[in-house]
Design an enzyme around this catalytic site. Structure first.
Site: not given
Length: 188
Positions: A2, A87
């Site tokens: 992340c 992402e």
């Protein structure tokens, strides 16, 4: 992994923590982020073990090995408030960003911290999310968050099945671009 996330619900954050925030559509590593332990505290999103001679600037830690790695032995649990994350999916030379959210509602991400800063805990992405990226942050329900802060591993939360995602414009690649257009769905 992340590498960026969002926190936009000012009212909900203030009700929960008493903290006043600015809406953020592109929180990047090294930024100060709002964490919760026994009280809310701003910490740098960048973790280094106290024994490191040079800063390691770790932003994520694998939940599967966090208890084993020397870098994290002295870490403590914290929560990070978020309402989405990004992402990138590689397609040849192109990396397409995707925005992940739970109906744009706020949630907790499991984290760790020490005096240098904090890192987000990740786990293997579930079947639904893995076509985009093989890792995802550990998102927790309210009761799971409380248990996590009390020392119980809560890495298998069912919340990850409620996550939705869609492609967004590549402008999010620049941490300087921080506006609501970052989370608008785009055609790829």
């Amino acid at each position: 992994m992340c590498g960026r996330f969002t926190l936009r619900n000012k009212g909900q954050v203030q009700d929960l923590t008493g903290e006043v925030i600015e809406e953020s559509y592109n929180i990047a590593p090294s930024s100060p982020i709002l964490t919760i332990t026994d009280a809310p505290k701003w910490r740098k999103w960048s973790y280094s073990p106290p024994w490191a001679k040079e800063p390691m600037n770790l932003i994520n830690a694998r939940s599967e090995t966090v208890r084993e790695k020397p870098s994290f032995r002295e870490s403590k649990p914290c929560l990070v408030l978020a309402d989405g994350w990004y992402e990138w999916k590689r397609n040849g030379e192109v990396k397409q960003p995707y925005f992940f959210h739970m109906d744009h509602q706020m949630f907790y991400i499991a984290g760790i911290y020490n005096e240098t800063g904090c890192a987000l805990l990740t786990k293997e992405a579930n079947e639904k999310l893995s076509p985009i990226h093989n890792r995802m942050p550990i998102i927790l329900k309210h009761n799971e968050a409380r248990d996590y802060l009390n020392g119980k591993d809560r890495f298998g939360s069912s919340l990850s099945m409620r996550v939705k995602f869609y492609p967004v414009d590549r402008m999010v690649n620049s941490p300087r671009v921080n506006n609501e257009k970052n989370i608008e769905e785009c055609k790829i």
